[in-house]
Design a protein around this motif. Structure first.
Motif, PDB file in Angstrom:
ATOM      1  N   TYR A 118     164.756  54.309  32.982  1.00 31.22           N
ATOM      2  CA  TYR A 118     165.220  54.270  31.610  1.00 31.22           C
ATOM      3  C   TYR A 118     164.411  55.245  30.763  1.00 31.22           C
ATOM      4  O   TYR A 118     163.255  55.553  31.076  1.00 31.22           O
ATOM      5  CB  TYR A 118     165.043  52.866  30.999  1.00 31.22           C
ATOM      6  CG  TYR A 118     165.975  51.803  31.525  1.00 31.22           C
ATOM      7  CD1 TYR A 118     165.715  51.156  32.724  1.00 31.22           C
ATOM      8  CD2 TYR A 118     167.105  51.416  30.810  1.00 31.22           C
ATOM      9  CE1 TYR A 118     166.552  50.162  33.204  1.00 31.22           C
ATOM     10  CE2 TYR A 118     167.951  50.414  31.275  1.00 31.22           C
ATOM     11  CZ  TYR A 118     167.662  49.799  32.471  1.00 31.22           C
ATOM     12  OH  TYR A 118     168.495  48.801  32.936  1.00 31.22           O
TER      13      TYR A 118
ATOM     14  N   LEU B 121     169.608  53.795  29.905  1.00 28.21           N
ATOM     15  CA  LEU B 121     169.536  53.988  31.343  1.00 28.21           C
ATOM     16  C   LEU B 121     169.791  55.444  31.704  1.00 28.21           C
ATOM     17  O   LEU B 121     170.781  56.035  31.247  1.00 28.21           O
ATOM     18  CB  LEU B 121     170.572  53.094  32.035  1.00 28.21           C
ATOM     19  CG  LEU B 121     170.616  53.183  33.565  1.00 28.21           C
ATOM     20  CD1 LEU B 121     169.343  52.591  34.165  1.00 28.21           C
ATOM     21  CD2 LEU B 121     171.840  52.459  34.109  1.00 28.21           C
TER      22      LEU B 121
ATOM     23  N   PHE C 197     171.070  47.726  26.477  1.00 23.99           N
ATOM     24  CA  PHE C 197     170.102  47.172  25.536  1.00 23.99           C
ATOM     25  C   PHE C 197     170.573  47.273  24.098  1.00 23.99           C
ATOM     26  O   PHE C 197     171.212  48.258  23.706  1.00 23.99           O
ATOM     27  CB  PHE C 197     168.766  47.911  25.654  1.00 23.99           C
ATOM     28  CG  PHE C 197     167.901  47.412  26.766  1.00 23.99           C
ATOM     29  CD1 PHE C 197     168.138  47.793  28.075  1.00 23.99           C
ATOM     30  CD2 PHE C 197     166.842  46.546  26.512  1.00 23.99           C
ATOM     31  CE1 PHE C 197     167.353  47.322  29.111  1.00 23.99           C
ATOM     32  CE2 PHE C 197     166.045  46.072  27.537  1.00 23.99           C
ATOM     33  CZ  PHE C 197     166.302  46.466  28.834  1.00 23.99           C
ATOM     34  N   GLY C 198     170.216  46.272  23.315  1.00 23.32           N
ATOM     35  CA  GLY C 198     170.417  46.315  21.882  1.00 23.32           C
ATOM     36  C   GLY C 198     169.342  47.159  21.213  1.00 23.32           C
ATOM     37  O   GLY C 198     168.420  47.655  21.865  1.00 23.32           O
ATOM     38  N   LYS C 199     169.446  47.297  19.903  1.00 27.30           N
ATOM     39  CA  LYS C 199     168.566  48.209  19.151  1.00 27.30           C
ATOM     40  C   LYS C 199     167.143  47.695  19.017  1.00 27.30           C
ATOM     41  O   LYS C 199     166.229  48.476  18.853  1.00 27.30           O
ATOM     42  CB  LYS C 199     169.151  48.487  17.771  1.00 27.30           C
ATOM     43  CG  LYS C 199     170.443  49.304  17.805  1.00 27.30           C
ATOM     44  CD  LYS C 199     170.920  49.642  16.414  1.00 27.30           C
ATOM     45  CE  LYS C 199     172.121  50.579  16.434  1.00 27.30           C
ATOM     46  NZ  LYS C 199     173.282  49.971  17.084  1.00 27.30           N
TER      47      LYS C 199
ATOM     48  N   LEU D 140     160.621  54.649  31.668  1.00 25.74           N
ATOM     49  CA  LEU D 140     160.337  53.327  32.232  1.00 25.74           C
ATOM     50  C   LEU D 140     161.072  53.123  33.543  1.00 25.74           C
ATOM     51  O   LEU D 140     162.270  53.419  33.656  1.00 25.74           O
ATOM     52  CB  LEU D 140     160.762  52.236  31.248  1.00 25.74           C
ATOM     53  CG  LEU D 140     159.968  52.185  29.947  1.00 25.74           C
ATOM     54  CD1 LEU D 140     160.834  51.709  28.793  1.00 25.74           C
ATOM     55  CD2 LEU D 140     158.767  51.258  30.119  1.00 25.74           C
TER      56      LEU D 140
ATOM     57  N   GLN E 291     163.154  55.743  26.678  1.00 23.40           N
ATOM     58  CA  GLN E 291     163.034  55.108  25.362  1.00 23.40           C
ATOM     59  C   GLN E 291     162.473  56.136  24.397  1.00 23.40           C
ATOM     60  O   GLN E 291     161.272  56.442  24.415  1.00 23.40           O
ATOM     61  CB  GLN E 291     162.135  53.877  25.421  1.00 23.40           C
ATOM     62  CG  GLN E 291     162.086  53.108  24.118  1.00 23.40           C
ATOM     63  CD  GLN E 291     161.262  51.831  24.220  1.00 23.40           C
ATOM     64  OE1 GLN E 291     160.359  51.714  25.047  1.00 23.40           O
ATOM     65  NE2 GLN E 291     161.574  50.857  23.379  1.00 23.40           N
TER      66      GLN E 291
ATOM     67  N   PHE F  37     164.085  42.801  22.295  1.00 22.52           N
ATOM     68  CA  PHE F  37     165.364  43.393  22.665  1.00 22.52           C
ATOM     69  C   PHE F  37     166.220  42.364  23.375  1.00 22.52           C
ATOM     70  O   PHE F  37     165.734  41.638  24.250  1.00 22.52           O
ATOM     71  CB  PHE F  37     165.169  44.569  23.626  1.00 22.52           C
ATOM     72  CG  PHE F  37     164.497  45.761  23.030  1.00 22.52           C
ATOM     73  CD1 PHE F  37     163.138  45.965  23.211  1.00 22.52           C
ATOM     74  CD2 PHE F  37     165.214  46.691  22.308  1.00 22.52           C
ATOM     75  CE1 PHE F  37     162.504  47.070  22.677  1.00 22.52           C
ATOM     76  CE2 PHE F  37     164.588  47.806  21.759  1.00 22.52           C
ATOM     77  CZ  PHE F  37     163.230  47.990  21.941  1.00 22.52           C
TER      78      PHE F  37
ATOM     79  N   GLN G 146     163.077  53.749  19.333  1.00 22.62           N
ATOM     80  CA  GLN G 146     164.445  53.377  19.685  1.00 22.62           C
ATOM     81  C   GLN G 146     164.502  52.436  20.879  1.00 22.62           C
ATOM     82  O   GLN G 146     163.481  52.027  21.428  1.00 22.62           O
ATOM     83  CB  GLN G 146     165.259  54.654  19.966  1.00 22.62           C
ATOM     84  CG  GLN G 146     165.366  55.555  18.751  1.00 22.62           C
ATOM     85  CD  GLN G 146     166.438  56.596  18.905  1.00 22.62           C
ATOM     86  OE1 GLN G 146     167.404  56.421  19.649  1.00 22.62           O
ATOM     87  NE2 GLN G 146     166.309  57.696  18.172  1.00 22.62           N
ATOM     88  N   SER G 147     165.718  52.089  21.260  1.00 22.03           N
ATOM     89  CA  SER G 147     165.928  51.171  22.361  1.00 22.03           C
ATOM     90  C   SER G 147     165.917  51.922  23.695  1.00 22.03           C
ATOM     91  O   SER G 147     165.645  53.117  23.755  1.00 22.03           O
ATOM     92  CB  SER G 147     167.259  50.446  22.158  1.00 22.03           C
ATOM     93  OG  SER G 147     167.406  49.419  23.101  1.00 22.03           O
ATOM     94  N   LEU G 148     166.201  51.206  24.751  1.00 24.58           N
ATOM     95  CA  LEU G 148     166.170  51.781  26.092  1.00 24.58           C
ATOM     96  C   LEU G 148     167.556  52.266  26.488  1.00 24.58           C
ATOM     97  O   LEU G 148     168.554  51.576  26.251  1.00 24.58           O
ATOM     98  CB  LEU G 148     165.703  50.732  27.106  1.00 24.58           C
ATOM     99  CG  LEU G 148     164.221  50.410  27.158  1.00 24.58           C
ATOM    100  CD1 LEU G 148     163.778  49.567  25.975  1.00 24.58           C
ATOM    101  CD2 LEU G 148     163.877  49.708  28.466  1.00 24.58           C
TER     102      LEU G 148
ATOM    103  N   ARG H 289     154.314  57.643  28.874  1.00 25.68           N
ATOM    104  CA  ARG H 289     154.532  58.245  27.551  1.00 25.68           C
ATOM    105  C   ARG H 289     154.382  59.753  27.666  1.00 25.68           C
ATOM    106  O   ARG H 289     153.288  60.251  27.950  1.00 25.68           O
ATOM    107  CB  ARG H 289     153.537  57.677  26.543  1.00 25.68           C
ATOM    108  CG  ARG H 289     153.768  58.156  25.108  1.00 25.68           C
ATOM    109  CD  ARG H 289     152.762  57.506  24.172  1.00 25.68           C
ATOM    110  NE  ARG H 289     152.950  56.055  24.100  1.00 25.68           N
ATOM    111  CZ  ARG H 289     153.741  55.443  23.237  1.00 25.68           C
ATOM    112  NH1 ARG H 289     154.437  56.150  22.359  1.00 25.68           N
ATOM    113  NH2 ARG H 289     153.841  54.132  23.232  1.00 25.68           N
TER     114      ARG H 289
END
Lengths: 112, 115
Positions: free
Chosen positions: B35, B45, A102-104, B92, B37, A89, B41-43, B111
């Motif tokens: 965060y 906030l 954050f990016g993908k 996270l 997730q 990332f 996928q991405s994180l 998780r």
């Protein structure tokens, strides 16, 4: 809103080759960029960062390049190893300064 | 870098219940963040945990759903309230020493699966 994105969702490389992971950002005011590595079942691990007053920064087997003209960031991994297989990332700090956008993510797969 | 631990590492919960996630750091840090997730996928906030005051939430996240505590400079909790399957994610915790360009380090994540 402003965003950070990645060009390629997956990348497959042979062991020993060099890897390049790309990232585009849209916020011209961003002044700090980070690359993270996330292995399955783990939290993101810091790899390397770069500030906007630099074009290049090197670490151990990794190099980050920043092109502010085209708002592009890349991570180069030399002599890629199986242990490098992970999701990578890019992230930038937001206008407010502290939180990260954050990016993908790009999934890197290293094949023997 | 700081050593960050999270408890629990994973949990399976029933819808409608709540879960509190703990984040412990081995040294005092200025900034703590939470965060989310979602799978694959991405994180994103959720909020900045402020020591001694209310957390600062991002758009789309509210205190009633994600109450956060930060009683000192080494500890924070995030509660996921009245859970639904859509809350199934990795949560996270991250920390930094405070400057906008100070590195953020992440915990191992929690998780969460909601049935």
């Amino acid at each position: 809103g402003e965003s950070v994105g990645l060009h390629l969702p997956t990348l497959s490389v042979q062991e020993g080759d060099n890897s390049i992971i790309n990232c585009a950002y849209s916020n011209s005011a961003s002044d700090y960029f980070i690359w993270y590595k996330q292995e399955s079942g783990k939290g993101p691990q810091f790899i390397i960062d770069i500030r906007s007053n630099m074009d290049k920064r090197q670490g151990q087997r990794v190099t980050v390049l920043l092109n502010k003209t085209v708002k592009h960031l890349s991570l180069q991994i030399a002599a890629t190893q199986p242990g490098d297989s992970a999701v990578y990332f890019c992230a930038e700090n937001r206008d407010s300064g502290y939180a990260l956008n954050f990016g993908k993510g790009t999934s890197l797969l290293v094949t023997p | 870098s700081a050593v960050i631990s999270q408890k629990p590492s994973r949990d399976i919960c029933q819808r409608g219940t709540s879960l509190t996630i703990q984040c412990q750091v081995d040294s005092q840090v200025t900034m703590m963040f939470w965060y989310r997730q979602q799978p694959g996928q991405s994180l994103t906030l959720i909020a900045t945990a402020n020591q001694g005051s209310e957390a600062t939430y991002e758009s789309g996240f509210v205190i009633d759903k994600f109450p956060i505590s930060r009683p000192n400079l080494t500890f924070s909790t995030l509660t996921v309230s009245n859970m639904s399957p859509e809350d199934s994610s990795i949560y996270l915790c991250s920390v930094s020493q405070g400057g906008p360009t100070d590195t953020q380090y992440f915990g191992p994540g929690t998780r969460l699966t909601v049935l």
